[in-house]
Design a protein around this motif. Sequence first.
Motif, PDB file in Angstrom:
ATOM      1  N   ALA A  67       0.827  -1.212   0.000  1.00 32.54           N
ATOM      2  CA  ALA A  67       0.000   0.000   0.000  1.00 32.54           C
ATOM      3  C   ALA A  67       0.861   1.261   0.000  1.00 32.54           C
ATOM      4  N   ALA A  68       1.937   1.262   0.751  1.00 34.20           N
ATOM      5  CA  ALA A  68       2.798   2.449   0.804  1.00 34.20           C
ATOM      6  C   ALA A  68       3.457   2.694  -0.548  1.00 34.20           C
ATOM      7  N   ALA A  70       2.309   1.721  -3.526  1.00 37.87           N
ATOM      8  CA  ALA A  70       1.282   2.135  -4.486  1.00 37.87           C
ATOM      9  C   ALA A  70       0.888   3.590  -4.263  1.00 37.87           C
ATOM     10  N   THR A  71       0.804   4.003  -2.998  1.00 39.93           N
ATOM     11  CA  THR A  71       0.482   5.402  -2.693  1.00 39.93           C
ATOM     12  C   THR A  71       1.590   6.331  -3.167  1.00 39.93           C
ATOM     13  N   ALA A  72       2.830   5.924  -2.966  1.00 42.86           N
ATOM     14  CA  ALA A  72       3.960   6.739  -3.435  1.00 42.86           C
ATOM     15  C   ALA A  72       3.956   6.843  -4.955  1.00 42.86           C
ATOM     16  N   LEU A  74       1.305   6.606  -6.962  1.00 38.10           N
ATOM     17  CA  LEU A  74       0.178   7.457  -7.354  1.00 38.10           C
ATOM     18  C   LEU A  74       0.485   8.929  -7.086  1.00 38.10           C
ATOM     19  N   ALA A  75       1.072   9.233  -5.941  1.00 43.27           N
ATOM     20  CA  ALA A  75       1.424  10.625  -5.631  1.00 43.27           C
ATOM     21  C   ALA A  75       2.465  11.155  -6.612  1.00 43.27           C
TER      22      ALA A  75
END
Length: 157
Positions: A67-68, A70-72, A74-75
């Motif tokens: 999750a971390a 994927a969030t990085a 996307l950001a």
Amino acid sequence: MAAFTYDVTDKRSVNSLVGRVYGYMFIGLLLTAAIAFGIGMLFNLMIFGTLNTANIDYSDINTNLSAAGATALLATLIISGIGVIAMSIVVNIVFVRGRHSVLVPALIYCILMGLLLSSLVVFVPWEILGITFAITAGMFGIMFLISYLSKGSLNFY
């Protein structure tokens, strides 16, 4: 950077301009590719825990996804996408005004485009993208060398 003027009626001047454009494009493509592959491999390691995209089972993506990471990703994609749009406007404004060099905004644009394209390296095998970037950058490099070595006389081509 010194200001250059080109006389479009002089073939040597036009060929020199074309050669410089090919050289800058070659450098820009290499910078973009290096950023894309470096950041893309980092995201592969963060998200999937491996650098080898051939071993990733995309059908069971929910169990393999960090999750971390994927969030990085996307950001980074959102920020670099907005930055690419902004820099494409800035490069044009700087070019039209003509008071400053376009080199620094163009390099920033290449870096942001590399960040944006790093998402391709995450999901497409890097060998395919590497060959594509190498062929494209190589063609611009060859065209630069032909223009540079011909010294303005391209009649035999």
